[in-house]
Design a protein around this motif. Structure first.
Motif, PDB file in Angstrom:
ATOM      1  N   VAL A  26       2.718   7.383   9.203  1.00  0.00           N
ATOM      2  CA  VAL A  26       1.865   6.191   9.295  1.00  0.00           C
ATOM      3  C   VAL A  26       2.533   4.917   8.775  1.00  0.00           C
ATOM      4  O   VAL A  26       2.152   3.820   9.197  1.00  0.00           O
ATOM      5  CB  VAL A  26       0.520   6.385   8.564  1.00  0.00           C
ATOM      6  N   ARG A  27       3.502   5.025   7.903  1.00  0.00           N
ATOM      7  CA  ARG A  27       4.190   3.838   7.380  1.00  0.00           C
ATOM      8  C   ARG A  27       5.501   3.660   8.132  1.00  0.00           C
ATOM      9  O   ARG A  27       6.588   3.612   7.558  1.00  0.00           O
ATOM     10  CB  ARG A  27       4.405   3.970   5.874  1.00  0.00           C
ATOM     11  N   THR A  28       5.410   3.540   9.443  1.00  0.00           N
ATOM     12  CA  THR A  28       6.593   3.433  10.298  1.00  0.00           C
ATOM     13  C   THR A  28       7.245   2.056  10.203  1.00  0.00           C
ATOM     14  O   THR A  28       8.299   1.831  10.810  1.00  0.00           O
ATOM     15  CB  THR A  28       6.220   3.736  11.750  1.00  0.00           C
ATOM     16  N   TYR A  29       6.651   1.160   9.438  1.00  0.00           N
ATOM     17  CA  TYR A  29       7.207  -0.177   9.240  1.00  0.00           C
ATOM     18  C   TYR A  29       8.244  -0.211   8.130  1.00  0.00           C
ATOM     19  O   TYR A  29       8.805  -1.267   7.821  1.00  0.00           O
ATOM     20  CB  TYR A  29       6.082  -1.172   8.917  1.00  0.00           C
ATOM     21  N   THR A  30       8.518   0.959   7.513  1.00  0.00           N
ATOM     22  CA  THR A  30       9.483   1.018   6.418  1.00  0.00           C
ATOM     23  C   THR A  30      10.169   2.370   6.421  1.00  0.00           C
ATOM     24  O   THR A  30       9.675   3.346   7.004  1.00  0.00           O
ATOM     25  CB  THR A  30       8.778   0.814   5.062  1.00  0.00           C
ATOM     26  N   ASP A  31      11.333   2.420   5.783  1.00  0.00           N
ATOM     27  CA  ASP A  31      12.014   3.698   5.590  1.00  0.00           C
ATOM     28  C   ASP A  31      11.959   4.119   4.123  1.00  0.00           C
ATOM     29  O   ASP A  31      12.663   5.035   3.696  1.00  0.00           O
ATOM     30  CB  ASP A  31      13.468   3.635   6.065  1.00  0.00           C
ATOM     31  N   ARG A  32      11.086   3.491   3.356  1.00  0.00           N
ATOM     32  CA  ARG A  32      10.962   3.793   1.932  1.00  0.00           C
ATOM     33  C   ARG A  32       9.722   4.657   1.712  1.00  0.00           C
ATOM     34  O   ARG A  32       8.588   4.158   1.722  1.00  0.00           O
ATOM     35  CB  ARG A  32      10.887   2.496   1.131  1.00  0.00           C
ATOM     36  N   HIS A  33       9.946   5.956   1.559  1.00  0.00           N
ATOM     37  CA  HIS A  33       8.848   6.907   1.450  1.00  0.00           C
ATOM     38  C   HIS A  33       8.883   7.704   0.146  1.00  0.00           C
ATOM     39  O   HIS A  33       8.277   8.761   0.045  1.00  0.00           O
ATOM     40  CB  HIS A  33       8.869   7.859   2.654  1.00  0.00           C
ATOM     41  N   GLY A  34       9.620   7.208  -0.831  1.00  0.00           N
ATOM     42  CA  GLY A  34       9.654   7.854  -2.136  1.00  0.00           C
ATOM     43  C   GLY A  34       8.324   7.730  -2.862  1.00  0.00           C
ATOM     44  O   GLY A  34       7.507   6.846  -2.563  1.00  0.00           O
ATOM     45  N   LEU A  35       8.105   8.605  -3.816  1.00  0.00           N
ATOM     46  CA  LEU A  35       6.841   8.620  -4.542  1.00  0.00           C
ATOM     47  C   LEU A  35       6.578   7.293  -5.251  1.00  0.00           C
ATOM     48  O   LEU A  35       5.459   6.778  -5.219  1.00  0.00           O
ATOM     49  CB  LEU A  35       6.841   9.774  -5.553  1.00  0.00           C
ATOM     50  N   LYS A  36       7.591   6.734  -5.892  1.00  0.00           N
ATOM     51  CA  LYS A  36       7.421   5.482  -6.622  1.00  0.00           C
ATOM     52  C   LYS A  36       6.909   4.380  -5.699  1.00  0.00           C
ATOM     53  O   LYS A  36       5.962   3.649  -6.042  1.00  0.00           O
ATOM     54  CB  LYS A  36       8.745   5.069  -7.261  1.00  0.00           C
ATOM     55  N   MET A  37       7.519   4.254  -4.509  1.00  0.00           N
ATOM     56  CA  MET A  37       7.113   3.217  -3.569  1.00  0.00           C
ATOM     57  C   MET A  37       5.694   3.454  -3.068  1.00  0.00           C
ATOM     58  O   MET A  37       4.889   2.520  -2.936  1.00  0.00           O
ATOM     59  CB  MET A  37       8.095   3.161  -2.398  1.00  0.00           C
ATOM     60  N   LEU A  38       5.349   4.706  -2.783  1.00  0.00           N
ATOM     61  CA  LEU A  38       4.009   5.010  -2.285  1.00  0.00           C
ATOM     62  C   LEU A  38       2.944   4.695  -3.332  1.00  0.00           C
ATOM     63  O   LEU A  38       1.899   4.120  -3.015  1.00  0.00           O
ATOM     64  CB  LEU A  38       3.919   6.484  -1.888  1.00  0.00           C
ATOM     65  N   VAL A  39       3.196   5.076  -4.564  1.00  0.00           N
ATOM     66  CA  VAL A  39       2.231   4.800  -5.632  1.00  0.00           C
ATOM     67  C   VAL A  39       2.021   3.297  -5.784  1.00  0.00           C
ATOM     68  O   VAL A  39       0.897   2.826  -5.952  1.00  0.00           O
ATOM     69  CB  VAL A  39       2.696   5.438  -6.959  1.00  0.00           C
ATOM     70  N   GLU A  40       3.108   2.537  -5.701  1.00  0.00           N
ATOM     71  CA  GLU A  40       3.003   1.090  -5.848  1.00  0.00           C
ATOM     72  C   GLU A  40       2.226   0.467  -4.689  1.00  0.00           C
ATOM     73  O   GLU A  40       1.328  -0.358  -4.893  1.00  0.00           O
ATOM     74  CB  GLU A  40       4.399   0.470  -5.947  1.00  0.00           C
ATOM     75  N   GLU A  41       2.573   0.860  -3.449  1.00  0.00           N
ATOM     76  CA  GLU A  41       1.926   0.221  -2.298  1.00  0.00           C
ATOM     77  C   GLU A  41       0.489   0.682  -2.095  1.00  0.00           C
ATOM     78  O   GLU A  41      -0.412  -0.133  -1.850  1.00  0.00           O
ATOM     79  CB  GLU A  41       2.716   0.494  -1.010  1.00  0.00           C
ATOM     80  N   LEU A  42       0.266   1.987  -2.182  1.00  0.00           N
ATOM     81  CA  LEU A  42      -1.049   2.519  -1.845  1.00  0.00           C
ATOM     82  C   LEU A  42      -2.055   2.383  -2.978  1.00  0.00           C
ATOM     83  O   LEU A  42      -3.254   2.216  -2.735  1.00  0.00           O
ATOM     84  CB  LEU A  42      -0.944   3.989  -1.437  1.00  0.00           C
ATOM     85  N   LEU A  43      -1.574   2.478  -4.224  1.00  0.00           N
ATOM     86  CA  LEU A  43      -2.491   2.530  -5.359  1.00  0.00           C
ATOM     87  C   LEU A  43      -2.350   1.366  -6.324  1.00  0.00           C
ATOM     88  O   LEU A  43      -3.177   1.214  -7.233  1.00  0.00           O
ATOM     89  CB  LEU A  43      -2.292   3.844  -6.126  1.00  0.00           C
ATOM     90  N   GLY A  44      -1.309   0.567  -6.161  1.00  0.00           N
ATOM     91  CA  GLY A  44      -1.111  -0.543  -7.078  1.00  0.00           C
ATOM     92  C   GLY A  44      -0.727  -0.121  -8.475  1.00  0.00           C
ATOM     93  O   GLY A  44      -0.923  -0.885  -9.436  1.00  0.00           O
ATOM     94  N   GLU A  45      -0.156   1.069  -8.619  1.00  0.00           N
ATOM     95  CA  GLU A  45       0.277   1.584  -9.922  1.00  0.00           C
ATOM     96  C   GLU A  45       1.807   1.580  -9.976  1.00  0.00           C
ATOM     97  O   GLU A  45       2.481   1.456  -8.956  1.00  0.00           O
ATOM     98  CB  GLU A  45      -0.241   3.011 -10.131  1.00  0.00           C
ATOM     99  N   SER A  46       2.339   1.745 -11.170  1.00  0.00           N
ATOM    100  CA  SER A  46       3.787   1.773 -11.345  1.00  0.00           C
ATOM    101  C   SER A  46       4.189   3.023 -12.110  1.00  0.00           C
ATOM    102  O   SER A  46       3.555   3.364 -13.120  1.00  0.00           O
ATOM    103  CB  SER A  46       4.261   0.531 -12.098  1.00  0.00           C
ATOM    104  N   ILE A  47       5.203   3.714 -11.622  1.00  0.00           N
ATOM    105  CA  ILE A  47       5.721   4.886 -12.326  1.00  0.00           C
ATOM    106  C   ILE A  47       7.224   4.752 -12.497  1.00  0.00           C
ATOM    107  O   ILE A  47       7.895   4.071 -11.727  1.00  0.00           O
ATOM    108  CB  ILE A  47       5.392   6.210 -11.586  1.00  0.00           C
ATOM    109  N   SER A  48       7.747   5.416 -13.508  1.00  0.00           N
ATOM    110  CA  SER A  48       9.184   5.407 -13.773  1.00  0.00           C
ATOM    111  C   SER A  48       9.817   6.678 -13.230  1.00  0.00           C
ATOM    112  O   SER A  48       9.258   7.774 -13.375  1.00  0.00           O
ATOM    113  CB  SER A  48       9.449   5.315 -15.281  1.00  0.00           C
ATOM    114  N   LYS A  49      10.985   6.522 -12.603  1.00  0.00           N
ATOM    115  CA  LYS A  49      11.734   7.686 -12.123  1.00  0.00           C
ATOM    116  C   LYS A  49      13.000   7.895 -12.949  1.00  0.00           C
ATOM    117  O   LYS A  49      13.933   8.576 -12.512  1.00  0.00           O
ATOM    118  CB  LYS A  49      12.102   7.492 -10.645  1.00  0.00           C
ATOM    119  N   ALA A  50      13.029   7.359 -14.156  1.00  0.00           N
ATOM    120  CA  ALA A  50      14.233   7.393 -14.985  1.00  0.00           C
ATOM    121  C   ALA A  50      14.659   8.814 -15.340  1.00  0.00           C
ATOM    122  O   ALA A  50      15.844   9.082 -15.554  1.00  0.00           O
ATOM    123  CB  ALA A  50      14.030   6.577 -16.249  1.00  0.00           C
TER     124      ALA A  50
END
Length: 205
Positions: free
Chosen positions: A108-132
């Motif tokens: 469904v997000r064919t407008y981007t190639d960024r499908h990592g969890l961090k990006m999804l959480v930010e775009e879909l939920l407006g939250e921020s997570i660390s992948k450090a």
């Protein structure tokens, strides 16, 4: 909201009924070489549970296996292909039926190639997570607070993400296609373990 840590198995009765979010941490990306170290699981009610396995573990975790193998529970993953392989190879159960937020995103997000969890959480939920801590040593004798927080965050948002992704799948008319992909995932994971990870057996060549 709390993160609960357990050794070798999940205590009985700690999860509510319904779908569970699941993730794994391993020693690397090669399933048969890099052992399963941690399984994270959440019922979406606010708590996350981390089950850690020792290097000499026999993976005899009856409570965890019962939840993962329960055909009445939907299991939510992000990149289910990897987690299903690790769970079946080490715990000996097929964690189905399953849902993969990464596959849903790619449909469904064919407008981007960024499908990592961090990006999804930010775009879909407006939250921020660390992948450090993504590449840290999960096989050590102790998991530090940063590792525990990271592991918990991998399952904390999947229930809410599924709701938004389902709306988008329905809007774009791709719900049935997504379900067919989810149904195939256990076979795809077995192909990976059996040696076909880098080969498209559906291609002409």
């Amino acid at each position: 909201m709390a993160v609960h840590f357990h050794e070798e198995d999940l205590p009985a009765g700690v999860l509510a009924d319904g779908p569970v979010a699941v993730d794994t941490e391993t020693m690397g990306l090669v399933t048969i070489r890099d052992r399963l170290c941690v399984v994270q699981i959440s019922d979406g009610k606010g708590d996350e549970h981390l089950v850690r396995f020792a290097p000499d573990s026999d993976y005899d975790a009856p409570n965890l296996k019962a939840v993962l193998a329960d055909p009445a529970r939907l299991k939510l993953f992000h990149f289910a292909r990897f987690d299903l392989a690790a769970i079946e190879y080490y715990l000996g159960v097929e964690a189905t039926p399953c849902y993969c937020t990464k596959i849903a995103s790619k449909l469904v997000r064919t407008y981007t190639d960024r499908h990592g969890l961090k990006m999804l959480v930010e775009e879909l939920l407006g939250e921020s997570i660390s992948k450090a801590q993504q590449s840290s040593d999960w096989g050590g004798p102790d998991l530090n607070d940063a590792q525990r927080d990271y592991a918990a965050s991998d399952v904390r948002y999947l229930h809410r993400m599924k709701e938004e992704l389902d709306r988008r799948l329905a809007r774009e008319g791709r719900t049935e296609m997504a379900q067919a992909c989810f149904d195939f995932l256990p076979t795809r994971a077995r192909l990976d373990v059996a040696g076909w990870a880098d080969h498209d057996i559906f291609s002409h060549m």
